[in-house]
Motif scaffolding. Structure first.
Motif, short mmCIF file in Angstrom:
data_model
loop_
_atom_site.label_atom_id
_atom_site.label_comp_id
_atom_site.label_asym_id
_atom_site.label_seq_id
_atom_site.Cartn_x
_atom_site.Cartn_y
_atom_site.Cartn_z
N GLU A 1 -8.87 -13.35 -2.80
CA GLU A 1 -9.00 -14.18 -3.96
C GLU A 1 -8.82 -13.55 -5.35
N GLU A 2 -9.27 -12.34 -5.26
CA GLU A 2 -9.27 -11.43 -6.56
C GLU A 2 -7.79 -11.17 -6.90
N ILE A 3 -7.00 -10.88 -5.98
CA ILE A 3 -5.46 -10.65 -5.77
C ILE A 3 -5.03 -11.68 -6.58
N ARG A 4 -5.01 -12.79 -5.85
CA ARG A 4 -4.56 -14.21 -6.59
C ARG A 4 -4.97 -14.29 -8.00
N ALA A 5 -6.10 -13.98 -8.22
CA ALA A 5 -6.58 -14.17 -9.48
C ALA A 5 -6.06 -13.26 -10.80
N ILE A 6 -5.73 -11.70 -10.34
CA ILE A 6 -5.13 -11.07 -11.26
C ILE A 6 -3.75 -11.20 -11.24
N ASP A 7 -2.98 -11.67 -10.03
CA ASP A 7 -1.54 -12.29 -10.25
C ASP A 7 -1.51 -13.32 -11.36
N ALA A 8 -2.43 -14.44 -11.26
CA ALA A 8 -2.30 -15.38 -12.27
C ALA A 8 -2.53 -14.89 -13.68
N ALA A 9 -3.32 -13.92 -13.74
CA ALA A 9 -3.54 -13.28 -15.12
C ALA A 9 -2.44 -12.55 -15.81
N GLY A 10 -1.52 -12.30 -15.00
CA GLY A 10 -0.47 -11.28 -15.52
C GLY A 10 -0.23 -9.95 -15.10
N ALA B 1 5.55 -1.32 6.90
CA ALA B 1 5.55 -2.26 7.55
C ALA B 1 4.49 -3.25 7.39
N ALA B 2 3.42 -3.02 6.60
CA ALA B 2 2.37 -3.58 6.09
C ALA B 2 2.72 -4.63 4.92
N GLY B 3 3.86 -4.29 4.30
CA GLY B 3 4.25 -4.97 3.16
C GLY B 3 4.22 -4.02 1.76
N CYS B 4 4.24 -2.84 1.77
CA CYS B 4 4.13 -2.02 0.51
C CYS B 4 5.33 -2.09 -0.08
N ASP B 5 5.61 -2.06 -1.22
CA ASP B 5 6.78 -2.26 -1.97
C ASP B 5 6.97 -0.59 -2.67
N ILE B 6 6.01 -0.04 -3.25
CA ILE B 6 5.98 1.37 -3.66
C ILE B 6 5.17 2.05 -2.91
N ILE B 7 5.37 3.30 -2.29
CA ILE B 7 4.55 4.18 -1.48
C ILE B 7 4.59 5.57 -2.39
N THR B 8 3.48 6.10 -2.70
CA THR B 8 3.32 7.14 -3.72
C THR B 8 2.40 8.19 -2.89
N LEU C 1 -9.41 1.59 2.49
CA LEU C 1 -8.75 0.81 3.66
C LEU C 1 -7.32 1.27 4.28
N GLY C 2 -6.85 0.51 5.09
CA GLY C 2 -5.79 1.01 5.90
C GLY C 2 -4.80 -0.34 6.02
N ALA C 3 -3.91 0.34 6.64
CA ALA C 3 -2.83 -0.71 6.72
C ALA C 3 -2.74 -2.20 7.26
N PRO C 4 -3.64 -2.14 7.99
CA PRO C 4 -3.90 -3.67 8.55
C PRO C 4 -4.63 -4.57 7.50
N ILE C 5 -5.52 -4.02 6.48
CA ILE C 5 -5.89 -4.62 5.41
C ILE C 5 -4.83 -5.18 4.41
N VAL C 6 -4.01 -3.94 4.24
CA VAL C 6 -3.04 -4.47 3.37
C VAL C 6 -1.89 -5.40 3.69
N LYS C 7 -1.79 -5.44 5.19
CA LYS C 7 -1.08 -6.56 5.80
C LYS C 7 -1.54 -7.86 5.41
N ALA C 8 -2.84 -7.85 5.83
CA ALA C 8 -3.68 -9.09 5.50
C ALA C 8 -3.61 -9.57 4.16
N LEU C 9 -3.63 -8.78 3.13
CA LEU C 9 -3.52 -9.14 1.82
C LEU C 9 -1.91 -9.48 1.25
N ARG C 10 -1.12 -9.02 2.00
CA ARG C 10 0.31 -9.54 1.50
C ARG C 10 0.65 -10.73 1.34
N PRO C 11 0.17 -12.00 1.98
CA PRO C 11 0.40 -13.32 1.76
C PRO C 11 -0.09 -13.91 0.56
#
Length: 220
Positions: A21-30, A83-90, A49-59
């Motif tokens: 929900e927080e990610i959707r909110a900051i997405d909508a906020a710009g 594989a979890a959906g990261c676009d930039i890995i630093t 957190l680890g890769a499984p949580i990143v994967k769960a957040l990706r959608p």
């Protein structure tokens, strides 16, 4: 030279009980990027957190997942985060023996690669990676916890790195993370940063304030 400023809210400061929900909110906020701080309790004194949580957040968003790996050794986990959906890995050069090879591997996974400079890590560390990296992250606090104060001498490093990027002729994001708020954001931008990571300053005031907070950080 004026350049567009992007804001990457760090979900480290979000409400972990409702991250989607927080990610959707900051997405909508710009928000431009979604900044994900991964900490292992070993390389830095915290666990997130680890890769499984990143994967769960990706959608929950199509925005760029800008993932800062504060883990050591880092190499065994690159495939999982890609594989979890990261676009930039630093990654931190201190988190493995061969940072050039690590950056090569990130690129081979079809991801953008970033290198992180801790407060005591010199700008020259990136000299032989400038032809490969897509992002350079200056830590303006010591990594491991949110809510720390901006280390002012990092402004000199930001200026030095901006000169290196401009001289390279490549499109490399110069990102700053740590103590970014409404007072320090303009200083980082003036020094040459074009991506600001902001946790507390983005999420303060709750969802109804996110858009205003992002605009203020960007300088709109």
């Amino acid at each position: 030279m004026s350049r567009p400023v992007r804001i990457a809210p760090s979900i480290l400061s979000a409400d972990f009980s409702k991250l989607g929900e927080e990610i959707r909110a900051i997405d909508a906020a710009g928000a431009d990027y979604i900044h994900i701080d991964v900490m292992d309790g070993h390389f830095v004194p915290n666990i997130t957190l680890g890769a499984p949580i990143v994967k769960a957040l990706r959608p929950h968003t199509e925005k760029t997942f800008d993932t800062h790996l504060m883990i050591s050794p880092v190499d065994p986990f690159l495939d999982d985060f890609a594989a979890a959906g990261c676009d930039i890995i630093t990654i931190h050069p201190e988190a493995g023996p061969h940072s050039h090879r690590t950056v090569q591997h990130i690129k081979s996974l079809g991801k953008k690669a970033g290198i992180v400079l801790n407060p005591a890590t010199p700008a020259s560390t990136v000299d032989y990676l400038m032809d490969m990296v897509d992002l350079i992250l200056v830590m303006s606090v010591n990594p491991g916890f949110g809510g720390q104060s901006f280390i002012m001498n990092q402004l000199d490093k930001i200026r030095e790195l901006r000169a290196k990027i401009d001289a390279s002729g490549r499109e490399i994001d110069l990102q700053v993370d740590g103590g970014i708020n409404f007072d320090t954001a303009p200083l980082a931008i003036e020094a040459g940063a074009n991506v600001l990571v902001a946790g507390t300053a983005t999420f303060v005031g709750g969802p109804e304030k996110y858009a205003e907070n992002i605009r203020r950080l960007r300088g709109d």
